[in-house]
Design a protein around this motif. Structure first.
Motif, PDB file in Angstrom:
ATOM      1  N   PRO A  30       0.853  -1.192   0.000  1.00  0.00           N
ATOM      2  CA  PRO A  30       0.000   0.000   0.000  1.00  0.00           C
ATOM      3  C   PRO A  30       0.887   1.240   0.000  1.00  0.00           C
ATOM      4  N   SER A  32       1.327   5.089   0.781  1.00  0.00           N
ATOM      5  CA  SER A  32       0.733   6.176   1.564  1.00  0.00           C
ATOM      6  C   SER A  32       0.448   7.404   0.709  1.00  0.00           C
ATOM      7  N   MET A  35      -3.060   7.516  -0.687  1.00  0.00           N
ATOM      8  CA  MET A  35      -4.154   7.497   0.282  1.00  0.00           C
ATOM      9  C   MET A  35      -4.331   8.878   0.892  1.00  0.00           C
ATOM     10  N   LEU A  52       3.872   0.110   4.888  1.00  0.00           N
ATOM     11  CA  LEU A  52       3.467   1.090   3.884  1.00  0.00           C
ATOM     12  C   LEU A  52       4.663   1.547   3.067  1.00  0.00           C
TER      13      LEU A  52
END
Length: 102
Positions: A30, A32, A35, A52
């Motif tokens: 994922p 950051s 997001m 992350l």
């Protein structure tokens, strides 16, 4: 190819493979930066501990509390870049106080 060429070329190829595998690992995490701050913080809170990516080649493990660190480790506050905040507080990173001088 002579033995000298092989001896020189093999470490160079190995180093290239290691770098490429690190890039591939960071790309599968994922990110950051894609997001919102609330999403990144929520992910850490919901899962307790999350790895992350914070750039193409940099990633770290973020935790909600010291309970997610090994017994001999402490926590440091951690901020990461997100889509809407260049310094979003997501939780903490674990570190070894006897080894890591912070």
């Amino acid at each position: 190819m002579n033995n000298w060429s092989r001896a020189v070329l093999a470490p160079v190829l190995l180093a290239g493979a290691v770098v490429a595998s690190g890039v591939a690992l960071a790309q599968g995490l994922p990110d950051s930066r894609k997001m919102s701050c609330a999403q990144a913080t929520g992910m850490v809170r919901q899962q307790g501990a999350v790895v992350l990516a914070t750039s193409q080649l940099v990633y770290d493990r973020y935790v909600v509390s010291r309970a997610y660190c090994p017994m001999d480790q402490q926590t440091n506050p951690a901020w990461v870049p997100t889509r809407d905040n260049p310094q979003c507080f997501v939780g903490y990173t674990c570190y070894d106080p006897t080894r890591d001088r912070r």
